[in-house]
Each structure stands twice: as C-alpha cells, then as structure tokens.
Design an enzyme around this catalytic site. Structure first.
Site, mmCIF file in Angstrom:
data_model
loop_
_atom_site.group_PDB
_atom_site.id
_atom_site.type_symbol
_atom_site.label_atom_id
_atom_site.label_comp_id
_atom_site.label_asym_id
_atom_site.label_seq_id
_atom_site.Cartn_x
_atom_site.Cartn_y
_atom_site.Cartn_z
ATOM 1 C CB ILE A 154 -0.954 -0.015 1.205
ATOM 2 C CG1 ILE A 154 -1.927 -1.189 1.088
ATOM 3 C CG2 ILE A 154 -1.721 1.307 1.298
ATOM 4 C CD1 ILE A 154 -2.793 -1.410 2.310
ATOM 5 C CG ASP A 173 9.784 -0.635 4.582
ATOM 6 O OD1 ASP A 173 10.354 -1.520 5.246
ATOM 7 O OD2 ASP A 173 8.704 -0.818 3.987
ATOM 8 C CB CYS A 232 -5.263 5.332 5.845
ATOM 9 S SG CYS A 232 -5.996 6.949 5.610
ATOM 10 C CG ASP A 258 -9.956 5.147 7.544
ATOM 11 O OD1 ASP A 258 -11.132 5.561 7.672
ATOM 12 O OD2 ASP A 258 -9.671 4.039 7.050
ATOM 13 C CD GLU A 263 -10.479 1.318 14.274
ATOM 14 O OE1 GLU A 263 -11.039 0.381 13.644
ATOM 15 O OE2 GLU A 263 -9.591 2.014 13.762
ATOM 16 C CG HIS A 281 -11.000 0.814 9.934
ATOM 17 N ND1 HIS A 281 -10.427 0.176 10.999
ATOM 18 C CD2 HIS A 281 -10.302 0.400 8.853
ATOM 19 C CE1 HIS A 281 -9.425 -0.601 10.586
ATOM 20 N NE2 HIS A 281 -9.335 -0.469 9.281
ATOM 21 N N GLY A 283 -10.820 2.778 4.912
ATOM 22 C CA GLY A 283 -9.752 2.542 3.947
ATOM 23 C C GLY A 283 -10.086 1.547 2.864
ATOM 24 C CB ALA A 284 -10.818 -1.941 2.842
#
Length: 531
Positions: A154, A173, A232, A258, A263, A281, A283-284
């Site tokens: 992503i 990373d 996100c 997000d 949650e 939430h 994102g998807a």
C-alpha cells in the site's frame, strides 16, 4: 465427500457462488458471526470458515471446530482471529492482502488532500450558509515532501500516486533495499531524517511490537513545525494524546485519521479538533475492494480445500496451486521421512536437520520443512499437521536447520532428515521416482531402495545368514503377506537392516516370535499415511 464451508459474515453472492461452482458445499449465514454461541454450536460441521471483521474466532470457537482446516479473512486485518490458537489447532489462517491495496492507498491520498485544504470544515461551513472564504487557507501538495513510513504494497502505491502529484517522496522502511527505492523513485531515509524533513507524514505499516507508537510523543517532537499526519493503516501507531496536544499548540498543522487505538471509536483525543479529519475505518470501503477481497478469499479457500494450494497464509508457508501439483509427491515424501524418524525415536529431540539435494533444493523449502516436522511430531500428537507442527516443535525447544545443495549423487534430487537426541543421531533419506511414488533410499547411512507402504516392518541385525528365511517363515506362519522386501548392509558381516512392506498390521505376537529368535537387535512395526 465435498468440503463444506461456512460464510459467517456478509460476503457477496458472487463469492459464495465461487464455492458452489468449485463443487464445495457452502452455507451462507451472514449474521451467525455476530452470535458466538450459535457459531460455536455449528462450527464443528465445517472444513472452512469465510469471514470479514464481525466474526470473532476465539479459542473457544476453535475448540469446537473439529473439522476446520482453513479460515479465510476477506480483507487484510486478522485481529479478530486468534492465530496462535488456530495454529495449535492446525488451522490455516489466510487473508487477502492485495484486494484492497489501491482503495486504501487512494483513501490515504484523499485524506491528505482533505487535511491540506480543510475540506470537511469548509464543507460544513458552507452547508451552514456561511461563506468563510478567508478562513480556510490551505496548502498545495506540489513540491511538498511526503514522508512514507512503510513502503510495502500500500505504501508503494501511495509513493507512486504522490510522485504523480509532483511531491518529493522520502520513505522509511527497514525492509526497503536501496535498489528497490531507486526503482520506485523515492529516497530511502532513516526515521529521524524523515521526521525532520517531511511536510506530510503517512503511515503504512502493520501494528507490531516494533511499530507500536512509532509516532510517539518523542518522535512527534522531532517533526518540523506545520507538519500534517495521515494514518490509514492501524490504530496504535501514533500517540493520539500527544498528537492532540501538538495540534492545539500549532506545532502540527493538521491530521487525517481513518484508524484509532480503540475501535469503534466513540471518544478520542483527536475528535472535535478543527484541524483534524476523521473517518470510521473506511480505507477498504469501496464497492470494488469489497468485491475483490470476497472473490479472492473464496478462490484461495477453494484452492486449498480442493488442491492443497496455500495462498496468503499467515501461519504457514504459502504454496501456489502449481507448486502443490509439482511438490505433492515431495511433500508426501517429506512427511514419510519425518514419520519414520518420529516412530523410531522415544527420547527427546534436540534438533532436526534437513538436507535438500538437486531438483528439490529449488522448491518451496519452508513448506517441505513443515511436512517433515509434522511427520516427526505425529508421534507426540497424532492430530498435528503442517500448520501446528512448527508450533509444537517450538514449544519443545527443538532447533530446526535447513541445507540445500546442487545435485550430488545418482538421484536428480533427494531429502535427508537427521535428528539429534541426547543419546544419538538418526537419519533417513528418500527421493521421488518418475512414477511419483516416494522411496526410502538410505537409512543409518546404509543404501536401500524401499517403496513406502501403509504397514511396514523395520529390523536391524548383524549381517549373518538366515535373516531372510526367518522373517519370511515367521510372517508367513502368522498370515502376514510381504509386498516388498528390502535389505541393506554397511559391510559384509557388519550392521544390516531390513525394511518390509506388508499387507497388514504386524501384531505383538509376531514381534515376540521374531525377538525370541535372538537374531534381531531392533524390531519395529511402522505405519505411514499413504494415499
């Protein structure tokens, strides 16, 4: 009998139809996942369980899942599945990490735009009949520096989209190589440098012990004044209390979240701050992504239940359908080699060493390792499989090592398994012939050629006359038919072995009769799961 799958969350009818089209019996009960008692009552009927986020697969549920082989999560996050309990139960846990990549990346970009231009506040103000044009002064993205924490699937898409927006992209990373960074046209930096340079910071890492609170109070203090933070990915990556304080002080100019540490998020330090965009939430949450992950999980589960292919598994090495076809006989051989050693070993195992030679050395070795370990561990627990075996071995402190080498002998490829105990080392090697049947080719360094059967008898003795006759007579007198008889010896007059493939189980009476002859040092009946 056809495998049976339960779909306990809301999946598309198209995904459910994939199971049916593949010949799998499926029950589509999209509300049962919310009823843990009902789920526990019926889960024992199923080989597979397809879920989204509503179904909670707890140890209590898994305890009732006696037939369950695979859990498929339509989406990335598997926080609702107890993966340790699933592994111990021998259940594969799959997710669909690629079906919603674009959707989630696009949401991060959208949230970055919203934070940069204060779009939600401006929209609410305009809806209220105000015309506060001068109040909502935003910033451009062009020529700004975007710091991407996590440049995987992503994060990589976000980098690509950001470069299209003419942003300068820097990425932190630990797993990003310099070569890959250059190919992505991003600058690889350490975290502290990213914090100091970025105008926008976006997070795209999983929540682990390493990444938890990666934007801590201390790290947030290292950011440049006026930075904007987008999350996100996962709640818990950012110290939300510290971020709220820095938003109020003006050090952080804006944020777009997000995901949250708790949650569903009913309360949060970031809520009701004027320079914060919050979504639940999402994102998807696009039609395309939800359909994609549903179709993907159905295909993956069907491929495993019908063909043995393991894709996107979180607790077992993946093995594609093509690999499963080629590797099937080698996986069977690996299991037989492990089973042989497990059945002959009574003392604690300290280490398992596996050698792969020739053609097999280029195959999916982690999957083959699991098959070997499963074969060995079945002596300890008959219910163990390729998923649970590594867990059992780890719990017992067994060290597992692997070596692979180019073709070194008469066979195109072979596997040799050696175990180390406090008393001894024990080894066996095998190969797969052109007919696809596994064969044992060496035991204790002695070369043999033995077909693997469901029932076998293994003996050791000094190389003296009369062994073949004695074995044949005693087994014949007791009605045990010999299908295949293999002999081997280290040297003339030295140690010798016999491995017999027989048509039925060898009972204790036969073993006692053979022992009474005084010719054998060891007599051991063996059994193998031969399809």
């Amino acid at each position: 009998m056809a495998p049976k799958v339960l779909v306990s969350d809301k999946l598309s009818e198209t995904a459910v139809q994939i199971f049916r089209d593949r010949g799998i019996d499926v029950d589509f009960l999209p509300d049962v996942g919310k009823d843990k008692d009902k789920l526990a009552e019926i889960i024992g009927q199923y080989d597979g369980l397809a879920i989204r986020s509503a179904t909670k697969v707890t140890p209590a549920i898994l305890e009732k899942a006696d037939k369950l082989k695979v859990i498929g999560r339509a989406g990335i996050g598997t926080d609702n599945v107890d993966k340790e309990a699933a592994s111990k139960k021998g259940v594969i846990v799959m997710n669909t990490p690629f079906g919603n990549m674009i959707t989630t990346a696009e949401h991060a970009i959208a949230m970055m735009f919203a934070a940069a231009r204060q779009l939600p506040e401006a929209s609410a103000s305009t809806h209220a009949g105000k015309w506060e044009k001068s109040k909502f002064m935003g910033v451009e993205l062009t020529n700004k520096t975007l710091g991407v924490i996590g440049a995987g699937n992503i994060g990589g898409i976000v980098c690509d989209r950001a470069r299209g927006l003419k942003m300068k992209v820097i990425a932190y990373d630990p797993f990003l190589s310099q070569e890959k960074a250059e190919k992505m046209q991003v600058e690889k930096v350490e975290l502290d440098e990213l914090l100091e340079r970025a105008d926008f910071i976006t997070l795209h890492v999983p929540l682990t012990d390493t990444t938890r609170n990666i934007l801590s109070r201390e790290n947030l203090a290292k950011t440049k004044k006026g930075v904007r933070v987008i999350n996100c990915a996962r709640g818990g990556l950012v110290d939300e209390v510290a971020l709220a304080e820095m938003l109020k002080s003006g050090h952080v100019a804006g944020a777009a979240f997000d995901v949250f540490s708790e949650e569903p998020a009913k309360e949060n330090p970031l809520f009701n701050l004027p320079n914060v965009v919050c979504t639940p939430h999402l994102g998807a949450a696009t039609t395309e992504a939800q359909e994609n992950v549903a179709l993907q999980v159905a295909e993956q589960m069907a491929n495993y239940l019908l063909d043995g292919a393991v894709e996107n598994a979180l607790n077992m090495p993946s093995m594609t359908a093509e690999e499963a076809k080629v590797m099937g006989p080698w996986v069977a051989l690996a299991g037989h080699l492990g089973s042989y050693i497990g059945q002959l070993t009574d003392e604690p195992i300290k280490a398992i060493n596996i050698l792969y030679d020739g053609v097999v050395s280029d195959m999916n070795l982690p999957a083959l390792n699991c098959a070997v370990v499963a074969g060995i561990m079945k002596k300890v627990n008959p219910d163990v499989n390729m998923v649970s075996a590594p867990v059992v071995a780890k719990e017992r402190g067994i060290q597992i090592s692997t070596t692979n080498q180019d073709k070194s002998g008469a066979f195109d490829g072979y596997i040799k398994v050696t175990i180390v105990t406090p008393e001894r080392e024990r080894s066996i090697a095998g190969t797969v012939f052109s007919d696809g049947k596994p064969r044992f080719i060496q035991i204790k360094g002695i070369n043999i050629d033995a077909e693997v059967g469901s029932h076998m008898l293994y003996t050791t003795n000094e190389d003296v006359p009369g062994i073949i006759g004695t074995l044949g007579r005693v087994l014949g007198d007791n009605g045990v038919n010999i299908a295949n008889f293999t002999l081997g010896r280290a040297q003339a007059g030295g140690e010798a072995i016999a491995l017999l493939y027989v048509d039925g189980e060898v009972d204790q009476k036969v073993l006692d009769e053979l022992a009474a002859t005084g010719l054998f040092k060891q007599i051991k009946p063996l059994s193998f799961d031969v399809a």
